[in-house]
Write a protein that holds these residues in place. Structure first.
Motif, short mmCIF file in Angstrom:
data_model
loop_
_atom_site.label_atom_id
_atom_site.label_comp_id
_atom_site.label_asym_id
_atom_site.label_seq_id
_atom_site.Cartn_x
_atom_site.Cartn_y
_atom_site.Cartn_z
N ASN A 1 0.86 -1.18 0.00
CA ASN A 1 0.00 0.00 0.00
C ASN A 1 0.90 1.23 0.00
O ASN A 1 1.60 1.50 0.97
CB ASN A 1 -0.93 -0.01 1.21
CG ASN A 1 -1.94 1.13 1.18
OD1 ASN A 1 -1.92 1.96 0.26
ND2 ASN A 1 -2.81 1.19 2.18
N ASP B 1 -10.50 -3.30 -2.11
CA ASP B 1 -10.36 -2.67 -0.80
C ASP B 1 -11.79 -2.69 -0.26
O ASP B 1 -12.70 -2.09 -0.83
CB ASP B 1 -9.85 -1.23 -0.95
CG ASP B 1 -9.73 -0.53 0.40
OD1 ASP B 1 -10.38 -0.97 1.37
OD2 ASP B 1 -9.01 0.48 0.47
N SER C 1 -5.68 0.13 3.66
CA SER C 1 -6.48 -0.76 2.83
C SER C 1 -7.05 -1.93 3.63
O SER C 1 -6.36 -2.53 4.44
CB SER C 1 -5.62 -1.31 1.69
OG SER C 1 -6.33 -2.29 0.97
#
Ligand SMILES: [Cu+2]
Length: 471
Positions: free
Chosen positions: A241, A299, A248
């Motif tokens: 990320n 996500d 996330s």
């Protein structure tokens, strides 16, 4: 090579080893790959000196269909190249900044023990190369990113990637490995607005991105570019990320991670549904695919997935296994005791009925607010790529009877409205004839639409025609 030869010769001639011979390391250039590809597992049993060459470049590329962005990159892609080394390796990083760059850049690798993770030694002007080395002391999956001021802006523009430091014994073998990295983009105009979009500092400060994506753009891992696997294979996703802001909730719809190396560390947990991947952090997820189909990677902060781009696909081919997943095996009418479909209409028919077109519009307006507004919005403008507009809709205006059937029976599959294709699902709504007539009359007499009045009789007649079939 040389040290092997020395060992060999020393052994042959029974000579003592020269002092310090064990410290001479073999040297190699790292094989780096671009997402979603991952370099092959390391088979070496000893540490080596590994040269990693990365070039920073600034370039205009696609962020979404019709939308472009000036990305600042490692290696010309977002995310940057995947680097794979082994615990104990001496990693020598050569960071070159392309002569056409406008900005200086550097690199902070979270795998580094030392000031700035390397940033302090790699500040590099356009047309220059910086070199530094570090010892990979701790195994794990690490984020690297640019840390040149303004740091947030360099990261927001795309400057991040992953470096895996394999444990000495390696990771358990799997059939396929993929590189997936989430990040957000803050653009001047809202999601989907065409053209070259500049970075928006205000939105970045408020942490309100327009785009949340995997591997640098909307759809980077969808359709022809979807990740691939076969039934029965073990899959490993190296998940990063880049942020710059959001955490996330990484999830694969229809799968359970057999193992997650949480936060990219070496301890694994079993049987995980959704794993948190912090900004500037990572996770390694392992899972076996048992049944075929398209698995959607999201996500699970779910508006990001369906409205901002945070979806990817994993296509699994192979034979069905009906015992694990049956597919749909029934569709039966559900009539709970004491309730019939009719009672809904009885209740509705006791609602006030309109005696004029004006009254119909008024009643329709309030029914629109309860039944439709959540998706189609208060001004009927819809939401780009999710809900089609009703204001000035060519689809709505072209055929009132078809519109009635959409309200009563729902709509699914591709539908073209004012030149834009939507491919989603509108649920069937439980509307009485009078209610549907009022809503449609309100729609037709609002926002520049065609002005028709729809009567309950017309609704009753159109109801018989059933669902609208899309091609
Ligand atoms: Cu930079």
């Amino acid at each position: 090579m040389r040290s092997h030869l020395m060992l060999f010769l020393s052994a042959m001639l029974l000579l003592p080893l020269p002092a310090g011979a064990q410290e001479v390391m073999e040297e190699e250039t790292a094989v780096v790959t671009y997402a979603p590809e991952v370099p092959p597992a390391i088979t070496r049993k000893k540490p080596a000196k590994v040269i990693v060459k990365i070039e920073t470049r600034e370039l205009v590329a696609r962020l979404a269909d019709g939308v472009e962005y000036t990305f600042w990159t490692f290696g010309g892609t977002v995310p940057g190249p995947f680097v794979r080394v082994r615990t104990g390796d001496l990693v020598e990083v050569h960071l070159s900044n392309h002569p056409d760059s406008k900005m200086p850049h550097n690199i902070d690798l979270h795998a580094v023990t030392g000031p700035g993770g390397g940033a302090a030694s790699t500040f590099t002007a356009p047309g220059h190369t910086s070199i530094f080395s570090f010892k990979a002391l701790n195994p794990g999956l690490y984020v690297y990113h640019c840390a040149t001021a303004p740091v947030g802006m360099h990261v927001a523009n795309g400057m991040y990637g992953l470096i895996l430091v394999e444990p000495e014994e390696g990771l358990p073998k799997v059939d396929r490995e993929y590189y997936v990295m989430q990040s957000e983009f803050y653009t001047k105009d809202k999601y989907g607005t065409a053209g070259l979009q500049p970075f928006d500092m205000e939105k970045a400060l408020k942490e309100q991105p327009d785009y949340v994506v995997f591997n640098g753009s909307v759809g980077a891992l969808s359709g022809d570019a979807a990740l691939q696997a076969n039934v029965g294979e073990k899959i490993r996703l190296y998940v990063g990320n880049g942020g710059p802001n959001l955490v996330s909730s990484f999830h694969v719809i229809g799968e359970i991670f057999d193992k997650v190396y949480g936060e990219g560390g070496t301890a694994a947990s079993d049987n995980i549904q959704t794993t948190l991947v912090p900004a500037g952090g990572s996770a390694i997820t392992d899972f076996k695919v048992d049944v075929p189909g398209t698995y959607i990677i999201v996500d699970h902060s779910i508006f990001r997935a369906f409205n901002k781009g945070a979806v990817a696909q994993l296509k699994v081919s192979g034979p069905e296994n009906k015992e694990i997943y049956s597919g749909k095996i029934g569709d039966e009418v559900y009539l709970p005791e004491g309730s019939t479909l009719q009672s809904i209409f009885q209740e509705s028919s006791s609602r006030p009925s309109a005696s004029s077109k004006e009254e119909r519009i008024k009643l329709g307006e309030s029914a629109y607010k309860t039944n439709c507004m959540a998706c189609h919005q208060s001004g009927g403008q819809g939401i780009p790529s999710a809900f089609p507009p009703l204001a000035g809709s060519d689809f709505l205006n072209a055929d009132p009877n078809r519109a009635i059937r959409v309200l009563l029976h729902g709509l699914s599959g591709p539908v073209k409205v004012n030149g834009e294709t939507y491919d989603s699902v509108m649920p069937a709504l439980q509307l009485a004839d009078e209610e549907a007539a009022n809503i449609l009359t309100y729609l037709y007499n609002s926002w520049g639409n065609a002005g028709h009045e729809i009567t309950p009789e017309q609704v009753a007649e159109a109801r018989k025609a059933g669902k609208v079939e899309n091609s």
